[in-house]
Design a protein around this motif. Structure first.
Motif, short mmCIF file in Angstrom:
data_model
loop_
_atom_site.label_atom_id
_atom_site.label_comp_id
_atom_site.label_asym_id
_atom_site.label_seq_id
_atom_site.Cartn_x
_atom_site.Cartn_y
_atom_site.Cartn_z
N LYS A 35 8.05 1.16 -0.74
CA LYS A 35 8.47 0.56 -2.01
C LYS A 35 9.42 1.48 -2.76
N THR A 36 8.98 2.72 -2.91
CA THR A 36 9.80 3.66 -3.66
C THR A 36 11.15 3.85 -2.99
N THR A 37 11.12 3.94 -1.67
CA THR A 37 12.37 4.14 -0.95
C THR A 37 13.32 2.97 -1.19
N LEU A 38 12.79 1.75 -1.15
CA LEU A 38 13.63 0.58 -1.40
C LEU A 38 14.24 0.66 -2.80
N PRO A 82 0.83 -1.20 0.00
CA PRO A 82 0.00 0.00 0.00
C PRO A 82 0.87 1.26 0.00
N SER A 83 0.21 2.36 -0.24
CA SER A 83 0.91 3.64 -0.29
C SER A 83 1.68 3.90 1.01
N GLY A 84 2.91 4.34 0.87
CA GLY A 84 3.68 4.69 2.05
C GLY A 84 4.40 3.53 2.72
#
Ligand SMILES: Nc1ncnc2c1ncn2[C@@H]1O[C@H](COP(=O)(O)OP(=O)(O)OP(=O)(O)O)[C@@H](O)[C@H]1O
Ligand SMILES: Nc1ncnc2c1ncn2[C@@H]1O[C@H](COP(=O)(O)OP(=O)(O)OP(=O)(O)O)[C@@H](O)[C@H]1O
Ligand SMILES: [Mg+2]
Ligand SMILES: [Mg+2]
Lengths: 368, 300, 273, 451, 368
Positions: A43-46, A38-40
């Motif tokens: 994922k993007t950080t990884l 889910p959002s937050g």
């Protein structure tokens, strides 16, 4: 060989948020790997930590065997496609595609031949002279892919590359992307919050929550046996029914739920134990009640509302005050108010710990 | 790994991989110039402000430090009070009200105007902004001239010496004309940041134009309004062009602080005193800026 | 179309006309006076002649001063734009402690110090630097004065450049220089253009700095020359002033038109805070 | 006394005296095509080549550069002072006569004898004999010569003979007292659209108010603005002057609005030229450059027949300074030598050359103008009765302003006082405000003279 | 009674684009009506013209029987929810909800009771004092709905209200929206470019293309019998296979396609006529070829790639160079490279005119 090995990775933002929180993960060479959550959830950080755009606070990232944890992004041999594509608005499509080569001072002639070839692979011929602003969303996405491919990274990182496309285009782009990855055989890590996308595309899926890994497995595994209620709820185009239940008798293999009962391989779960019963709408069978009593465990209820899903319908059934979703073939859609009976095959009924939400261990073992 | 050993600190933390060191390198040339040609003279000016330095006469050879005498003098200087008051009027009339309101009105109305109309009007407004001030001064002297002036010709009346009889009104008009472009441009871009759907939401529920402005537009552009007001207030308060129109006259009736400083420094030759007043002006500016920052921070 | 709508439309156009007139009428002088046989203060239908133009072109320094103006202001505008671009980029992308206080402090200083009070320090400093009678020196001083506001305005433009552009280039291995040259600067071009025009316009009209710092009349810019068109009694020479004013305005207008047509003259995301 | 101890005097006055390569710079607030265009043109095109040529004959290779500005006097002064305070600046510089004192006090200029080093050499210059003593005052401070005056002027009352005829006033009008002026004004007042009297007043006119208005009136009362180290404060005589302003502007004889306009003086010229002003107090500049039929800024083709001129009367006959019946004020420029020049001797030579009869006459280029030299005046003014009138009748009775640093502020206080009166304040209030202002400007009450 | 009658409506933008191009449409009272179509087809424009935010160039709009074509938006009795919700960021949730009442100068006491009540209906209790920025996407969407409902319009217009939610939330919001509309019984027009959403929610769907109506009908009708290839391609969570084919023999009821053949009720279509054959992946049956020849018309091919859809997989089959998509149950997913045979029931095979793309008339009639 360009696998990714992540060990004990944590990424902490300056404001103290542990966006990635102690993660171990291995992506095999040539694999199409999805990060889902889910959002937050981080994922993007990884993904950005793999790319080197964020600094790892703990742990290490290895690409193709080499430790890149402290390397500049440009030196890791990764290519990335951003959610907004990040196409340079002032460059033509062909300049965009070959920008990675220009950075490396590749000769102009070579560059233009690469542009030609890559554009060919991604059906972008004829668009090479346009500016990104003159392209449709799907075309822009392909240009971004083309640029990533032209950079000849060993690893391709995609951050929600489809989420800016409209529904129909997304389906087409999905198929296109899958084929392209197959053809190129490039190791790909793909971030999405859309479980359908992850299921459709990935060889393996990592489901994340709060910076941690919740489940790792093939789409089939993740879909059929979510290891906890979080994953269970998250995966599937219709949400899994998660119902309060209790084991009727440990040996009879049934759980009482919503005023009825369902078969379940209860394993060693003690009789009377309170559990969360998980069953997907697709695996429930609906029969109109007037058709006589069904043999074996079942739940009775009344149809509330139905949503058309194309060849099937998602019917919400009120069973003793609990709403249960059932998928039925389009021709069998009952009218609201119809009394119905729900049944399910034993192996499709999952039992979760009421407290922790974990798939009950014995049961999990029994199936594996 | 060949060549350099792997770095310990990892890649730089900012988007461009700049790193604090190189960032400082980027800022350095600008800071150097600013330091040399702005901060250094400013500090020097503050020093001059506590002396009785003049450019000629005995004090030119051996200026003596008079401490805060210049400041106490300013506090009792009726002409300085007058200048301060006129500056407030000037800023209030031409910046806070004139440029702000006209600029916003232009930005608001031009949003939906036909491109040709929009281009013409904006072009004219911008032209007023970019013309050199010496030229502009002539334009307005000609406009207000008592005998052959354009304004009198338009009004069909002769002999009203606008710059004499209503010097502050003229200056306020002039500065509004001159500076509206900045506010207009700033508000244009601010208004683009107001989601059209919000305006339409207001329209859907039947809000009037004023209700829409008050409830939807202003809360959105509050930061812009404040920044714009701050910038144009500072610029107006320090604007020297009133001198070109009226030289502060008649009889100090349009002598704003910068004009007063000029007159004290050049006509009177009292550089110490004029530097002290400059510093007071700086303090006043600072006060306004702090007030503004407070208002901005109060934004939820 | 309802009557209320019609009334509103009419009101709208009346307002537009009024505003247009307000901005246009004062400019009529510079359109008429240069070509009037007996130019005065005030607008009248000119008694057409090109005598004034001839007189202006015959003036020993008129054209030369324009060249000086161009030299000084182009240098200033380019320097302001270049240094402000570098600084605002770094300030926008890297959190330097005390950044905002620094910006506001400089902004405040700049609006005060460029005035008359600072003329002694600036003169003495330039004298010590040996930059008296140097057009370059004038450009330096003007650059220092304009930089804070330029950085302040430009930083907002740079803030508005999506960071993913730079990150993307960075993943491809582009160096900081390449990122700046290939990505940030081209994308921030409207902002740079706006600042360029702004700096040019501001330095173009500056009288006091070049006057004080330049000795030779043949190095003085137009803004200074425009002040010399008076006789010893202080009477304005109206046969030269209008034409020269017109000539003197052309470069800024041309620059503006050029920049506006190519990049759009605007405040990109708007100056926020 | 080759070297005095003051300021730059520690330098050897004979430095570079034998140089064969010399470079000199002349600075002036004049520029070709602009302010004082004729002066700049003469210096650049005539004076310098001639001097270079003369020096070449002596075997010296001189380069002379002209550094012309063309700005407001205050700004020029500031720039010059900045240069001088840094021991730079042109070798020869044009100063307004009233700056000499403050420049001398600041050490920016030195007595010529100090700079040149040899008193005999300076005092022995034959030019001094041709410059009247009163005119030499222009370049002197505390009894020492700091420079050579570069021409002077004088103030008179101009009147429009056509209007006078209409009002029944004589064409050879010569008032004997202020009342005569007011009386003429009353008659002119009958004419429609005519402003009878224009005496410059108010702050907008700046120094023009002081020079063409207050000071000529003040000397007409017998007072001078600065005597015995004290500035004139709120006295009966100052009040007399202010009363005169009140009578002119309060009594409908003058146009109070004009006094407040930034370009009011230009406007008064234009109005006089358009036969809208009856009597105007102005310097000879007005005759030469304003209403001059060919090149003037407010040309009057019929100047010679229409414009009359008269001496400025004292308040009453004999009430003027030194008991004079008539009075005037004069000003003018001075050329001084920069004490820090590299070539003091050559600079002095250039200064002498510049002030030689030949050059002074050449500078006029055929135009009539009052020069510093009587021999030249006698020659060139013969054909211009008006300038001859000034040279012969006005210069002997004229007064100069004190060249002190405080003067500009005193002047401003005077302007302010007239502005107050024109603006409607009582003479009493204006005079008292003036007293305060003078005390502040002079730096203490003890520096102000009372009644 | 608050139906909408649209007659001959056209909306032309100043740049000459006829975004809505002569449209007739009736929305019944209490109906949940979806406007569906690809990006740029004019859905939003139509909705905005109904709302009065765009001026109709031709034709008329009547709401509840009254002609509103020239009325101000605020006077039409419609409420609208924008795609980005357009919540006022500086107002609290309760101020947002009651803003329509504030504009009408309703007393503060009344307003706060309305806020309470509406918040209750939409499960927003406890959030009333927050700012929109402090809410999740789903909550924001509900506040926007609450505001629209509080304005007491007779008609509710929704412009892609779900498209800003992430995948999982969208599903929940969908069910919520459907229930809410049922409960309130308010006439609702709903714009979407996501066919699944339209199918799931709407009572009737209007499919638009280039400002014109292409098909109007219940979700079932539109899904089962797209009247032309455009609609056929657009509707369905997997795109319909549209294949070049020819009628084998008019009476045998078969069409030759992709190297094989399929049964079809060819009606009066002449033998040998070239047609476009449409068949949904869900209606094709895949059998592994080695299982022996199947009786009747069939197509042979080889599996290329499979996408997991959860309980089923979408298999792409290469049939003589044409890619055909087939949906198979998850457990039957074949390996890439497997030779397979495809069959379909006759009534699921649709024939379209090769030129016009229209469903062949006789055939359409035969089925209706
Ligand atoms: N630059 C940052 N500084 C501080 N915290 C951040 C930053 N970027 C992200 N976070 C926080 O880190 C957590 C993970 O964010 P991340 O962007 O990785 O999530 P995500 O899974 O990609 O979500 P989404 O699906 O919304 O893109 C979130 O709680 C977010 O608020
Ligand atoms: N303000 C406008 N001025 C001119 N043309 C417009 C305007 N708004 C939309 N159009 C054009 O009108 C057509 C229809 O646009 P509309 O926004 O109604 O499409 P849509 O179906 O809502 O698309 P989407 O799904 O992308 O929102 C498009 O071709 C669009 O380019
Ligand atoms: Mg993300
Ligand atoms: Mg739309």
């Amino acid at each position: 060989m360009a696998g990714i090995d992540i060990e004990g990775l944590a990424t902490v933002y300056p404001n103290g948020v542990r966006a990635v929180d102690g993660l171990d993960l291995t992506v095999a060479d040539g694999e199409f790997f999805a990060l889902l959550g889910p959002s937050g959830c981080g994922k993007t950080t990884l993904l950005r930590t793999i790319a080197g755009l964020e600094n790892a606070s703990e742990g290490s990232v290895r690409i193709d065997g080499a430790d890149v944890t402290r390397l500049e992004p440009g030196k890791r041999g990764v290519a990335m496609v951003f959610q907004d594509y990040a196409l340079f608005p002032h460059m033509s499509v062909s300049e965009n595609i070959t920008y990675p080569l220009k950075v490396r001072r590749v000769a102009a002639a070579t560059r233009s031949s690469v542009a030609e070839r890559t554009a060919g692979e991604l059906s972008l011929q004829g668009l090479l002279e346009r500016r990104p602003g003159q392209l449709s969303g799907g075309q822009q996405q392909r240009v971004a892919l083309a640029r990533a491919i032209a950079s000849e990274g060993k690893v391709l990182l995609l951050d929600e590359p489809l989420s800016n496309l409209d529904a129909r285009l997304r389906l087409e782009a999905r198929t296109f992307l899958k084929k392209l990855q197959r053809d190129l055989g490039i190791t790909t890590v793909f971030v999405t919050h859309d479980q359908a996308e992850a299921l459709a595309l990935a060889d393996r899926i990592a489901v994340m929550q709060s910076g941690q890994l919740r489940q790792l497995g093939s789409p089939r595994e993740v879909f059929a046996r979510p290891v906890n209620t979080f994953v269970a709820n998250f995966i599937g185009s219709t949400p899994m029914n998660l119902l309060d239940g209790a084991v009727v008798a440990s040996d009879s293999g049934a759980v009482s739920v919503a005023g009825g009962s369902l078969p379940a391989s209860t394993g060693s779960v003690p009789t009377g134990a309170e559990v969360t019963v998980g069953v997907r709408p697709e695996y429930l069978t609906l029969s109109v009640a007037s058709a006589g009593d069904v043999a074996g465990p079942a739940i009775r209820g009344e149809v509330v509302v139905a949503e058309n899903l194309g060849t099937s319908s998602l019917v919400s059934v009120d069973c003793a005050g609990t709403l249960i979703g059932v998928t039925v073939p389009e021709e069998d859609e009952p009218e609201p108010g119809t009394p119905v009976v729900l049944t399910a095959p034993e192996q499709r009924v999952l039992l979760y710990d009421k407290e922790s939400g974990e798939l009950l261990a014995r049961q999990a073992a029994a199936v594996a | 790994m060949p060549g350099r050993p792997a770095r310990v600190r990892g890649p730089a933390q900012d988007v461009a991989g700049l790193g604090v060191g190189r960032a400082l390198g980027f800022v350095a040339p600008a800071l150097l110039l600013i330091g040399a040609f702005l901060v250094f003279p400013a500090v020097w000016t503050i020093y001059i402000g506590i002396t009785n330095y003049r450019l000629t006469g005995v004090e030119a050879v051996s200026p003596s430090i008079v401490g805060l005498a210049n400041y106490t003098k300013a506090l009792n200087d009726a002409l300085f009070h007058n200048a301060l008051w006129l500056t407030c009027l000037f800023v209030l009339g031409s910046a806070i009200v004139g440029q702000n309101i006209l600029g916003f009105a232009l930005a608001w109305t031009m949003r939906r105007a036909r491109p040709a109309v929009r281009r013409t009007v904006e072009g004219l407004v911008l032209l007023a902004w970019i013309l050199p001030s010496t030229v502009v001064a002539y334009l307005w002297i000609a406009f207000f001239d008592r005998d052959t002036g354009t304004l009198n010709s338009i009004l069909g009346q002769q002999g009203t010496a606008w710059l004499i009889e209503y010097p502050m009104v003229c200056l306020i008009l002039f500065n509004t004309w001159r500076g509206t472009a900045f506010s207009m441009m700033l508000y244009s871009s601010a208004l683009q940041a107001v989601p059209p759907s919000q305006l339409e939401s207001a329209r859907m529920v039947g809000a009037s134009g004023w209700q829409t402005l008050r409830d939807v537009v202003f809360p959105h552009i509050r930061g812009h309004v404040l920044t714009n007001t701050l910038l144009i207030s500072l610029w107006t308060a320090n604007d020297f062009s009133p001198f070109l129109l009226t030289k502060g006259g008649p009889n100090h009736e349009s002598e704003t602080v910068p004009v007063y400083i000029y007159n004290v420094a050049l006509q009177g030759g009292e550089l110490g005193y004029s530097s002290a007043i400059s510093f007071l002006l700086l303090l006043a500016n600072l006060l306004v800026a702090l007030l503004y920052l407070r208002l901005l921070r109060r934004r939820s | 179309m309802t009557p209320a709508y019609v009334v509103r439309r009419i009101g709208f156009y009346v307002l537009i006309c009024a505003i247009t007139l307000f901005f246009a009428v004062p400019m009529l002088w510079i359109a008429s006076a240069p070509f009037d046989a007996s130019p005065g203060l005030g607008v009248q239908w000119p008694d057409w002649t090109l005598d004034n133009v001839r007189k202006t072109f015959d003036h020993p320094y008129a054209l030369h001063s324009m060249v000086n103006s161009l030299l000084i202001c182009v240098t200033t505008a380019v320097a302001v734009t270049a240094f402000a671009a570098l600084a605002s980029y770094a300030l926008s992308r890297v959190r330097i402690p005390g950044r905002d206080a620094l910006l506001y402090g400089l902004l405040l200083l700049s609006s005060v110090v460029t005035g008359t009070a600072a003329m002694v320090p600036i003169f003495v400093m330039m004298f010590q630097l040996g930059l008296i009678d140097s057009r370059f020196g004038v450009a330096l001083v003007m650059t220092g004065g304009l930089l804070p506001a330029a950085i302040f305005i430009l930083k907002d433009f740079v803030d508005a450049v999506p960071k993913s552009y730079e990150e993307s280039a960075r993943v491809f291995g582009a160096s900081t220089g390449q990122i700046l040259r290939d990505v940030v600067l081209p994308v921030a071009r409207p902002g740079l253009a706006t600042i360029l025009v702004w700096a040019f316009v501001n330095s173009w009209g500056n009288f006091l700095v070049p006057f004080l710092l330049i000795r030779s009349i043949d190095k003085q810019p137009g803004a200074v020359l425009l002040q010399t068109f008076t006789d010893e009694g202080g009477s304005a020479n109206l046969s030269v002033i209008p034409v020269f004013s017109l000539l003197f305005s052309i470069p800024v207008v041309v620059l503006y038109l050029l920049v506006n047509s190519r990049y759009g003259f605007r405040f990109h995301g708007g100056i926020k805070s | 006394l080759g070297s005095s101890d003051s300021g730059g005097g520690d330098q050897d006055a004979n430095r570079n005296a034998d140089a064969k390569q010399v470079e000199l710079v002349i600075g002036a607030n004049a520029v070709k095509g602009g302010k004082n265009s004729a002066g700049a043109t003469f210096t650049q095109d005539v004076l310098i080549p001639k001097f270079v040529e003369a020096q070449k004959a002596k075997g010296v290779d001189v380069t002379v550069r002209f550094e012309g500005d063309g700005s407001d006097d205050e700004v020029y002064k500031q720039k010059l002072a900045l240069s001088l305070s840094n021991k730079a600046g042109p070798d020869l510089m044009n100063l307004d006569g009233i700056w000499v004192g403050e420049f001398a006090q600041a050490g920016y200029v030195k007595p010529l004898t100090d700079t040149v080093g040899d008193a005999a050499k300076v005092d022995g210059w034959d030019g001094w004999a041709q410059i009247p003593e009163s005119v030499q005052q222009l370049g002197s401070f505390e009894g020492k010569r700091y420079g050579v005056p570069a021409g002077t002027d004088g103030r008179v009352l101009y009147f429009n003979k056509k209007l006078f005829a209409q009002a029944g006033l004589p064409a050879d009008w010569q008032p004997k007292s202020w009342d005569d002026i007011l009386a003429a004004g009353q008659k002119l007042k009958q004419l429609p659209g005519v402003t009878p009297i224009q005496i410059n007043g108010g702050t907008a006119m700046g120094e023009a108010t002081t020079m063409q208005g207050v000071l000529p009136l003040l000397v007409g009362t017998g007072a001078t603005i600065h005597t015995d180290g004290k500035w004139l404060g709120d006295t009966v005589k100052v009040r007399q002057v202010l009363d005169f302003y009140a009578k002119v502007y309060g009594g409908g004889l003058g146009d109070p609005v004009l006094q407040r306009e930034a370009k009011g003086r230009d406007k008064s010229f234009a109005e006089f030229a358009a036969h809208k002003i009856g009597i105007l107090a102005e310097g000879d500049y007005f005759w030469r450059s304003v209403v001059e039929p060919k090149e003037g800024v407010a040309k009057m083709a019929d100047r010679d027949t229409t414009v009359g001129y008269a001496l400025i009367p004292a308040a009453r006959p004999g009430a003027g300074v030194k008991g004079q019946d008539f009075v005037s004020m004069s000003g003018g420029g001075v050329v001084a030598v920069n004490p820090n020049t590299k070539y003091p001797q050559q600079a002095w030579e250039l200064l002498q050359f510049m002030n030689s009869a030949e050059m002074v006459e050449a500078a006029l280029d055929g135009a009539a103008k009052i020069t510093q030299r009587t021999d030249v005046n006698a020659k060139v003014l013969a054909n211009d009765p008006m300038l001859n009138f000034v040279a012969t009748k006005v210069l002997p009775i004229t007064q100069y302003r004190p060249g002190l640093a405080e003067y500009p502020k005193i002047s401003a206080a005077l302007q302010q006082a007239t502005a107050d009166v024109i603006g409607g304040k009582s003479t009493d209030a204006a005079a008292r405000a003036y007293q305060t202002a003078v005390a502040a400007a002079a730096g203490g009450k003890d520096k102000v003279a009372g009644n």
